[in-house]
Scaffold this motif. Sequence first.
Motif, PDB file in Angstrom:
ATOM      1  N   LEU A  17       0.827  -1.211   0.000  1.00 25.51           N
ATOM      2  CA  LEU A  17       0.000   0.000   0.000  1.00 25.51           C
ATOM      3  C   LEU A  17       0.859   1.258   0.000  1.00 25.51           C
ATOM      4  N   PHE A  18       1.853   1.316   0.860  1.00 29.65           N
ATOM      5  CA  PHE A  18       2.624   2.550   0.958  1.00 29.65           C
ATOM      6  C   PHE A  18       3.717   2.662  -0.100  1.00 29.65           C
ATOM      7  N   ASP A  19       4.076   1.556  -0.732  1.00 33.13           N
ATOM      8  CA  ASP A  19       4.902   1.652  -1.945  1.00 33.13           C
ATOM      9  C   ASP A  19       4.116   2.362  -3.044  1.00 33.13           C
ATOM     10  N   ILE A  20       2.873   1.931  -3.221  1.00 30.51           N
ATOM     11  CA  ILE A  20       2.004   2.559  -4.220  1.00 30.51           C
ATOM     12  C   ILE A  20       1.756   4.024  -3.864  1.00 30.51           C
ATOM     13  N   TYR A  21       1.492   4.268  -2.607  1.00 32.46           N
ATOM     14  CA  TYR A  21       1.211   5.631  -2.137  1.00 32.46           C
ATOM     15  C   TYR A  21       2.375   6.574  -2.457  1.00 32.46           C
ATOM     16  N   GLY A  22       3.585   6.151  -2.160  1.00 33.95           N
ATOM     17  CA  GLY A  22       4.750   6.989  -2.421  1.00 33.95           C
ATOM     18  C   GLY A  22       4.905   7.321  -3.899  1.00 33.95           C
ATOM     19  N   ARG A  23       4.684   6.320  -4.760  1.00 36.27           N
ATOM     20  CA  ARG A  23       4.785   6.561  -6.206  1.00 36.27           C
ATOM     21  C   ARG A  23       3.716   7.543  -6.668  1.00 36.27           C
ATOM     22  N   MET A  24       2.503   7.388  -6.158  1.00 37.15           N
ATOM     23  CA  MET A  24       1.414   8.287  -6.565  1.00 37.15           C
ATOM     24  C   MET A  24       1.667   9.719  -6.116  1.00 37.15           C
ATOM     25  N   VAL A  25       2.201   9.894  -4.917  1.00 33.78           N
ATOM     26  CA  VAL A  25       2.519  11.244  -4.448  1.00 33.78           C
ATOM     27  C   VAL A  25       3.564  11.880  -5.353  1.00 33.78           C
ATOM     28  N   ASP A  26       4.609  11.128  -5.713  1.00 32.40           N
ATOM     29  CA  ASP A  26       5.638  11.671  -6.609  1.00 32.40           C
ATOM     30  C   ASP A  26       5.041  12.073  -7.955  1.00 32.40           C
ATOM     31  N   GLU A  27       4.144  11.230  -8.486  1.00 29.89           N
ATOM     32  CA  GLU A  27       3.517  11.536  -9.776  1.00 29.89           C
ATOM     33  C   GLU A  27       2.708  12.824  -9.708  1.00 29.89           C
ATOM     34  N   GLU A  28       1.944  12.997  -8.644  1.00 32.78           N
ATOM     35  CA  GLU A  28       1.094  14.181  -8.516  1.00 32.78           C
ATOM     36  C   GLU A  28       1.916  15.437  -8.226  1.00 32.78           C
ATOM     37  N   MET A  29       2.953  15.285  -7.404  1.00 29.41           N
ATOM     38  CA  MET A  29       3.766  16.449  -7.070  1.00 29.41           C
ATOM     39  C   MET A  29       4.596  16.927  -8.256  1.00 29.41           C
ATOM     40  N   ALA A  30       4.828  16.029  -9.222  1.00 25.05           N
ATOM     41  CA  ALA A  30       5.515  16.440 -10.447  1.00 25.05           C
ATOM     42  C   ALA A  30       4.636  17.375 -11.271  1.00 25.05           C
ATOM     43  N   LYS A  31       3.310  17.267 -11.073  1.00 27.40           N
ATOM     44  CA  LYS A  31       2.369  18.122 -11.799  1.00 27.40           C
ATOM     45  C   LYS A  31       2.053  19.400 -11.032  1.00 27.40           C
ATOM     46  N   GLU A  32       2.027  19.300  -9.696  1.00 28.31           N
ATOM     47  CA  GLU A  32       1.566  20.422  -8.874  1.00 28.31           C
ATOM     48  C   GLU A  32       2.246  20.364  -7.505  1.00 28.31           C
ATOM     49  N   ASP A  33       2.772  21.495  -7.053  1.00 29.27           N
ATOM     50  CA  ASP A  33       3.404  21.564  -5.735  1.00 29.27           C
ATOM     51  C   ASP A  33       2.311  21.790  -4.691  1.00 29.27           C
ATOM     52  N   ILE A  34       1.970  20.756  -3.963  1.00 27.65           N
ATOM     53  CA  ILE A  34       0.883  20.812  -2.985  1.00 27.65           C
ATOM     54  C   ILE A  34       1.470  20.872  -1.584  1.00 27.65           C
ATOM     55  N   ARG A  35       1.077  21.882  -0.832  1.00 30.58           N
ATOM     56  CA  ARG A  35       1.608  22.072   0.511  1.00 30.58           C
ATOM     57  C   ARG A  35       0.468  22.097   1.524  1.00 30.58           C
ATOM     58  N   PRO A  36       0.510  21.225   2.510  1.00 28.88           N
ATOM     59  CA  PRO A  36      -0.509  21.255   3.556  1.00 28.88           C
ATOM     60  C   PRO A  36      -0.455  22.561   4.339  1.00 28.88           C
ATOM     61  N   MET A  37      -1.621  23.000   4.784  1.00 31.77           N
ATOM     62  CA  MET A  37      -1.733  24.214   5.581  1.00 31.77           C
ATOM     63  C   MET A  37      -1.787  23.844   7.064  1.00 31.77           C
ATOM     64  N   THR A  38      -1.103  24.624   7.876  1.00 35.63           N
ATOM     65  CA  THR A  38      -1.071  24.398   9.323  1.00 35.63           C
ATOM     66  C   THR A  38      -1.489  25.674  10.036  1.00 35.63           C
ATOM     67  N   SER A  39      -2.169  25.521  11.159  1.00 31.31           N
ATOM     68  CA  SER A  39      -2.508  26.680  11.987  1.00 31.31           C
ATOM     69  C   SER A  39      -1.850  26.551  13.347  1.00 31.31           C
ATOM     70  N   VAL A  40      -1.496  27.692  13.929  1.00 29.62           N
ATOM     71  CA  VAL A  40      -1.005  27.717  15.314  1.00 29.62           C
ATOM     72  C   VAL A  40      -1.937  28.654  16.081  1.00 29.62           C
ATOM     73  N   VAL A  41      -2.478  28.151  17.174  1.00 30.74           N
ATOM     74  CA  VAL A  41      -3.468  28.860  17.974  1.00 30.74           C
ATOM     75  C   VAL A  41      -2.873  29.143  19.353  1.00 30.74           C
ATOM     76  N   VAL A  42      -2.949  30.396  19.787  1.00 28.41           N
ATOM     77  CA  VAL A  42      -2.448  30.782  21.103  1.00 28.41           C
ATOM     78  C   VAL A  42      -3.625  31.218  21.961  1.00 28.41           C
ATOM     79  N   LEU A  43      -3.751  30.616  23.152  1.00 30.75           N
ATOM     80  CA  LEU A  43      -4.861  30.889  24.048  1.00 30.75           C
ATOM     81  C   LEU A  43      -4.343  31.188  25.445  1.00 30.75           C
ATOM     82  N   ARG A  44      -5.164  31.902  26.216  1.00 30.29           N
ATOM     83  CA  ARG A  44      -4.790  32.213  27.590  1.00 30.29           C
ATOM     84  C   ARG A  44      -6.027  32.152  28.478  1.00 30.29           C
ATOM     85  N   LYS A  45      -5.811  31.662  29.700  1.00 34.03           N
ATOM     86  CA  LYS A  45      -6.892  31.658  30.689  1.00 34.03           C
ATOM     87  C   LYS A  45      -6.796  32.939  31.528  1.00 34.03           C
ATOM     88  N   LEU A  46      -7.852  33.691  31.546  1.00 34.59           N
ATOM     89  CA  LEU A  46      -7.854  34.962  32.290  1.00 34.59           C
ATOM     90  C   LEU A  46      -8.057  34.711  33.780  1.00 34.59           C
TER      91      LEU A  46
END
Length: 367
Positions: A338-367
């Motif tokens: 499964l993950f051999d196939i997965y790695g090949r598919m990711v390489d194929e798609e990334m050759a067409k388009e640079d896809i970057r996951p989005m991350t958020s950082v949340v800062v909170l405080r207790k008053l």
Amino acid sequence: MKMDVEKIFRMKGGVGKTSYSKNSSLQKKASDKVKYITLETIEQVYLTAKPKSLGIADLGCSSGPNTLSNIREIVDAIEEISRRTLQPAPEFRVYLNDLPTNDFNAIFQALPDFYGGLKNGRSNQGAPPSIYIAGYPGTFYGRLFPDNCLHFIYSSYSLHWLSKVPQGLYDETCRSINKGSIYISDNSPPEVPKAYSKQFQEDFSLFLHSRSKELVSGGGMVLILLARKGPNHIDRGNSFFWEILYRSLASLVRKGDVEEEKLDSYDVHFYAPSKEELEDLIKKEGSLKLEGVEMFEIEKDVCDGGATSYGTRVAMTVRAIQESMIAHHFGDAIVDDLFDIYGRMVDEEMAKEDIRPMTSVVVLRKL
């Protein structure tokens, strides 16, 4: 077949080739990118409260090197402030939390080296700080700690994991309505994103309420999680990797290695919220003050001398995270293919388009 996430889900333990310990550099890269926010938040908490005993919790610590690296950076930062202000450094109470199936032993085995590293190079700085580290198993969707015992809570790449696969994904016969996908996709009916969003709202609100009880007044919290850019649930930055996992599983169905019914009944317990969702939920729950939400992308790693492709490295990272769930549902025999196939598919798609996951950082405080 519904899975009990709390009993099954875990990062791959140990220190082997496919372990989370060896395949968590992407997560480390993200936490390093916002390290200044983490350190600034705990420094402000410390300067305000000046506690003799500083309570810190890492929620979703897993079993790799990242959690102890983060703790070391926090300790160093607080010690430096103590020296500058001519105050004695506090003792550190550190609680490392994850689900009960987590490989806590790997963390405990790394502690002698961690403590040894703190002692090195301190000939002119006196004795090393007093640090008391404990494993704290349990789900963070609910109470974990006594009232008012923590000054700082940190969680990196954990809160996008839901407490369970949303109930709304199943019809009256307990069959998934999300056939053709394992997450939200173009093929999903409207009920699917609604079910995921509803589950995240319930989980995140419970998380906030629980932590607000455990933090002291003035305590702070930094949360790092995968997110999406806007209201559209089908965000390429994150849904892409689930789409590739579905296509990899579907290829094994065509080969006869996976039953189609098994694939149709598999859905992931993941949700990437938008910035607006996070802000609205924090305001609605109301127990903590939102200090800020920032969004960022992680650039694609450069190749390591050509020895390993980007797709292979992504596949190893996803495997370290998802293997427990996939092996439980489909069996161990398919994992390597499964993950051999997965790695090949990711390489194929990334050759067409640079896809970057989005991350958020949340800062909170207790008053």
